[in-house]
Design an enzyme around this catalytic site. Sequence first.
Site, PDB file in Angstrom:
ATOM      1  N   HIS A  56       0.841  -1.185   0.000  1.00 22.21           N
ATOM      2  CA  HIS A  56       0.000   0.000   0.000  1.00 22.21           C
ATOM      3  C   HIS A  56       0.881   1.242   0.000  1.00 22.21           C
ATOM      4  CE1 HIS A  56       0.454  -0.831   4.456  1.00 22.21           C
ATOM      5  NE2 HIS A  56       0.903   0.400   4.349  1.00 22.21           N
TER       6      HIS A  56
HETATM    7  P1  TYD Z   1      -2.550  -4.352   7.463  1.00 20.84           P
HETATM    8  O1  TYD Z   1      -2.717  -2.979   6.899  1.00 20.84           O
HETATM    9  O2  TYD Z   1      -3.057  -5.493   6.646  1.00 20.84           O
HETATM   10  O3  TYD Z   1      -1.028  -4.604   7.841  1.00 20.84           O
HETATM   11  P2  TYD Z   1       0.270  -4.603   6.875  1.00 20.84           P
HETATM   12  O4  TYD Z   1       0.394  -3.230   6.304  1.00 20.84           O
HETATM   13  O5  TYD Z   1       1.398  -4.966   7.747  1.00 20.84           O
HETATM   14  O6  TYD Z   1       0.068  -5.641   5.815  1.00 20.84           O
HETATM   15  O7  TYD Z   1      -3.231  -4.369   8.894  1.00 20.84           O
HETATM   16  C1  TYD Z   1      -3.685  -5.570   9.502  1.00 20.84           C
HETATM   17  C2  TYD Z   1      -4.935  -5.244  10.318  1.00 20.84           C
HETATM   18  O8  TYD Z   1      -4.610  -4.371  11.395  1.00 20.84           O
HETATM   19  C3  TYD Z   1      -5.992  -4.550   9.494  1.00 20.84           C
HETATM   20  O9  TYD Z   1      -7.251  -5.057   9.907  1.00 20.84           O
HETATM   21  C4  TYD Z   1      -5.878  -3.097   9.893  1.00 20.84           C
HETATM   22  C5  TYD Z   1      -5.405  -3.192  11.329  1.00 20.84           C
HETATM   23  N1  TYD Z   1      -4.565  -2.059  11.787  1.00 20.84           N
HETATM   24  C6  TYD Z   1      -5.021  -1.288  12.836  1.00 20.84           C
HETATM   25  O10 TYD Z   1      -6.126  -1.487  13.377  1.00 20.84           O
HETATM   26  N2  TYD Z   1      -4.231  -0.275  13.288  1.00 20.84           N
HETATM   27  C7  TYD Z   1      -3.010  -0.014  12.743  1.00 20.84           C
HETATM   28  O11 TYD Z   1      -2.330   0.917  13.185  1.00 20.84           O
HETATM   29  C8  TYD Z   1      -2.565  -0.833  11.638  1.00 20.84           C
HETATM   30  C9  TYD Z   1      -1.229  -0.570  10.992  1.00 20.84           C
HETATM   31  C10 TYD Z   1      -3.378  -1.846  11.200  1.00 20.84           C
END
Ligand code: TYD
Length: 139
Positions: A56
Amino acid sequence: MSTTLNQATRLIDFTVRGDERGSLVALESGSDTIPFDVKRVYYIYGTQADVTRGKHAHYALKQVLTCVSGSCDILLDDGKERKTVRLNTPKKGLFIDGFIWREMSNFSPDCVLLVLASEHYDEADYVRDYQRFLTEASR
Ligand code: TYD
């Protein structure tokens, strides 16, 4: 929206205070080490070596990423150029400030990736579609 990898990303050397008891690294908002006010901290661990996370870009978020344990690779992409930064020491942080696609991979079993972020979690700040990222990055 366009920004370059050189403008938007850099490695920061942390000051390590070490003595016979071990090492201490202090990260403070608004200093050279963390050039923004920290509103959120999260960490990623227990990720398998064959998993890629992230995938992302953010519109506004500033982040510093550091492996406080173990190692992983951070792929950075500004829409024109890609590079991979290996994080393998708690002595350095990767600062990202700009519209940069990022992917995290090659996690070691002991990896703990600590992220300090300038904003609270906001899904509206994410671009998770790579084609949309390319379109917006070229503007
Ligand atoms: P995700 O964006 O998939 O993580 P990465 O970028 O490492 O692949 O996030 C995983 C889950 O955690 C998703 O449901 C969003 C949640 N999340 C939060 O609630 N707070 C946060 O600060 C972050 C980074 C993710």
